[in-house]
Design a protein around this motif. Sequence first.
Motif, PDB file in Angstrom:
ATOM      1  N   LYS A 292     -30.564  -0.746  19.871  1.00 50.35           N
ATOM      2  CA  LYS A 292     -29.846   0.045  20.682  1.00 50.35           C
ATOM      3  C   LYS A 292     -28.621   0.246  20.020  1.00 50.35           C
ATOM      4  O   LYS A 292     -27.863   1.178  19.748  1.00 50.35           O
ATOM      5  CB  LYS A 292     -29.637  -0.025  22.261  1.00 50.35           C
ATOM      6  CG  LYS A 292     -30.457   0.936  23.013  1.00 50.35           C
ATOM      7  CD  LYS A 292     -30.164   0.435  24.549  1.00 50.35           C
ATOM      8  CE  LYS A 292     -31.388  -0.334  25.141  1.00 50.35           C
ATOM      9  NZ  LYS A 292     -31.160  -1.293  26.254  1.00 50.35           N
ATOM     10  N   GLN A 295     -28.384   1.984  16.846  1.00 45.84           N
ATOM     11  CA  GLN A 295     -28.284   3.392  17.102  1.00 45.84           C
ATOM     12  C   GLN A 295     -27.006   3.929  17.195  1.00 45.84           C
ATOM     13  O   GLN A 295     -26.493   4.749  16.807  1.00 45.84           O
ATOM     14  CB  GLN A 295     -29.384   3.821  18.250  1.00 45.84           C
ATOM     15  CG  GLN A 295     -30.712   4.114  17.656  1.00 45.84           C
ATOM     16  CD  GLN A 295     -31.604   4.466  18.885  1.00 45.84           C
ATOM     17  OE1 GLN A 295     -31.127   5.233  19.881  1.00 45.84           O
ATOM     18  NE2 GLN A 295     -32.834   4.019  18.892  1.00 45.84           N
ATOM     19  N   VAL A 296     -26.346   3.336  18.418  1.00 47.92           N
ATOM     20  CA  VAL A 296     -25.052   3.874  18.710  1.00 47.92           C
ATOM     21  C   VAL A 296     -23.843   3.459  17.749  1.00 47.92           C
ATOM     22  O   VAL A 296     -23.265   4.504  17.400  1.00 47.92           O
ATOM     23  CB  VAL A 296     -24.697   2.757  19.879  1.00 47.92           C
ATOM     24  CG1 VAL A 296     -23.206   3.327  20.393  1.00 47.92           C
ATOM     25  CG2 VAL A 296     -25.555   3.245  21.233  1.00 47.92           C
ATOM     26  N   HIS A 297     -24.158   2.558  17.206  1.00 47.17           N
ATOM     27  CA  HIS A 297     -23.032   1.980  16.190  1.00 47.17           C
ATOM     28  C   HIS A 297     -23.179   3.104  14.845  1.00 47.17           C
ATOM     29  O   HIS A 297     -22.256   3.689  14.311  1.00 47.17           O
ATOM     30  CB  HIS A 297     -22.896   0.608  15.579  1.00 47.17           C
ATOM     31  CG  HIS A 297     -21.981   0.210  14.927  1.00 47.17           C
ATOM     32  ND1 HIS A 297     -21.902   0.493  13.574  1.00 47.17           N
ATOM     33  CD2 HIS A 297     -20.822  -0.398  15.159  1.00 47.17           C
ATOM     34  CE1 HIS A 297     -20.673  -0.132  13.048  1.00 47.17           C
ATOM     35  NE2 HIS A 297     -19.966  -0.753  14.153  1.00 47.17           N
ATOM     36  N   SER A 298     -24.345   3.158  14.403  1.00 48.87           N
ATOM     37  CA  SER A 298     -24.529   4.174  13.161  1.00 48.87           C
ATOM     38  C   SER A 298     -24.163   5.660  13.549  1.00 48.87           C
ATOM     39  O   SER A 298     -23.647   6.413  12.559  1.00 48.87           O
ATOM     40  CB  SER A 298     -25.998   3.927  12.457  1.00 48.87           C
ATOM     41  OG  SER A 298     -26.950   3.903  13.497  1.00 48.87           O
ATOM     42  N   ARG A 299     -24.569   6.213  14.791  1.00 51.23           N
ATOM     43  CA  ARG A 299     -24.059   7.525  15.057  1.00 51.23           C
ATOM     44  C   ARG A 299     -22.573   7.582  15.144  1.00 51.23           C
ATOM     45  O   ARG A 299     -21.901   8.391  14.676  1.00 51.23           O
ATOM     46  CB  ARG A 299     -24.491   7.663  16.644  1.00 51.23           C
ATOM     47  CG  ARG A 299     -25.319   9.053  16.475  1.00 51.23           C
ATOM     48  CD  ARG A 299     -25.779   9.351  17.890  1.00 51.23           C
ATOM     49  NE  ARG A 299     -27.228   8.697  18.178  1.00 51.23           N
ATOM     50  CZ  ARG A 299     -27.445   7.949  19.363  1.00 51.23           C
ATOM     51  NH1 ARG A 299     -26.267   8.005  20.518  1.00 51.23           N
ATOM     52  NH2 ARG A 299     -28.401   7.446  19.554  1.00 51.23           N
ATOM     53  N   ALA A 300     -21.859   6.488  15.459  1.00 50.39           N
ATOM     54  CA  ALA A 300     -20.414   6.614  15.489  1.00 50.39           C
ATOM     55  C   ALA A 300     -19.768   6.337  14.436  1.00 50.39           C
ATOM     56  O   ALA A 300     -18.650   6.848  13.922  1.00 50.39           O
ATOM     57  CB  ALA A 300     -19.754   5.560  16.672  1.00 50.39           C
ATOM     58  N   LYS A 301     -20.544   5.339  13.578  1.00 47.56           N
ATOM     59  CA  LYS A 301     -19.444   4.735  12.319  1.00 47.56           C
ATOM     60  C   LYS A 301     -20.485   4.838  10.939  1.00 47.56           C
ATOM     61  O   LYS A 301     -20.135   4.447  10.192  1.00 47.56           O
ATOM     62  CB  LYS A 301     -18.940   3.416  12.591  1.00 47.56           C
ATOM     63  CG  LYS A 301     -18.061   3.293  13.758  1.00 47.56           C
ATOM     64  CD  LYS A 301     -17.507   2.022  13.865  1.00 47.56           C
ATOM     65  CE  LYS A 301     -16.452   2.237  15.040  1.00 47.56           C
ATOM     66  NZ  LYS A 301     -15.790   0.704  15.436  1.00 47.56           N
TER      67      LYS A 301
END
Length: 348
Positions: A292, A295-301
């Motif tokens: 999770k 996913q969140v980190h790669s979407r943002a950064k």
Amino acid sequence: MQTNHTVLTSDARTLTGISDQSVDLVVTSPPYPMIQMWDGLFSNLSADVKTFLDRDDGNAAFEAMHRELDAVWTELFRVLKDGAFACINIGNATRTIGGRFRLYPNHARIVTCFQKLGFDSLPEILWRKQTNAPNKFMGSGMLASGAYVTNEHEYILIFRKGAKREFKNAAEKESRMKSAFFWEERNTWFSDIWDFKGIKQGLNHTELRGRSGAYPLELAYRLINMYSLYGDVVLDPFMGTGTTGVAAIACARSSIGVEIDGAFAPVIIEQEKSCKPVAQALLSNRIADHDKFVQVHSRAKGPLKYISLHHGFPIITRQETGMQLYTIVDIHAKSDVEVLASYESLGR
Ligand SMILES: C[S@@+](CC[C@H](N)C(=O)[O-])C[C@H]1O[C@@H](n2cnc3c(N)ncnc32)[C@H](O)[C@@H]1O
């Protein structure tokens, strides 16, 4: 890999069965002085305790109870290796004795003892145990100068015996790399306030656990991951229902549990023997949480910079690259007081 889990029914004030400098980590929670549920136990350990309680001398009873715990802390200093950590979960007590309400600061008394013994104090963790109980506010209600703030936290005191642990040879360095945790786990685990709301326990004997003052499995699981390596020996001198033993199995560390009440040994062995599903759930949750996070980190950064060598996880830092996770193959009782667990590398 194999780990070994032993239960000793004995009094931790004398750890005769445990050699000097043989333990890598202590994770424990003693009976809490001046909490009524432990008065009987402390009175059995020391006649002074009963005398002082009968006399309504709270200060003297507090000190007499701590003298019994001091004997255990002294033994910990002997059995721990140089550079090893001790993590002590303790709460303060509030109590009215002889018509006077006051706080008995167990954490402060234990810190003083550990420092006298030669341990170094390290930054501690506040375990926030927020409750909605209607009686959590104490004293004079809405009237000033007689109401007391709530007592909704406990401490996890952290000490080290001597200078930093050294990882001298290639095998020790490799084991340290394998025992690494995720960057985002570091950010949560090494924060100074913990709150376990919403984390499922998964252990049996719910009623007994309540009566014995058991701590959450997650508490021991985090501490063992934070302060020891695979294969290390974790000691709990106040083993109770065996939470530390279960956490040690889940973390692929060996353990020794000492418990004065003989009724607990079969409970501990049973918890340890049957903990494979709980241990697997802890591991699956770690991996799901990491997925999770990715996913969140790669979407943002954007994509994470590194890939873990053994499992192919995208990760944030180079330190995580050598991380090796293990799943349990088998757990079985070798005797009435000993459990063996075997592991294989996580196939992913
Ligand atoms: C707070 S409970 C520990 C609960 C444990 N962490 C768990 O999760 O179940 C403290 C335990 O220490 C045990 N105990 C008290 N004095 C002891 C002593 N001198 N030596 C060994 N065990 C002792 C009590 O019987 C009790 O089970």
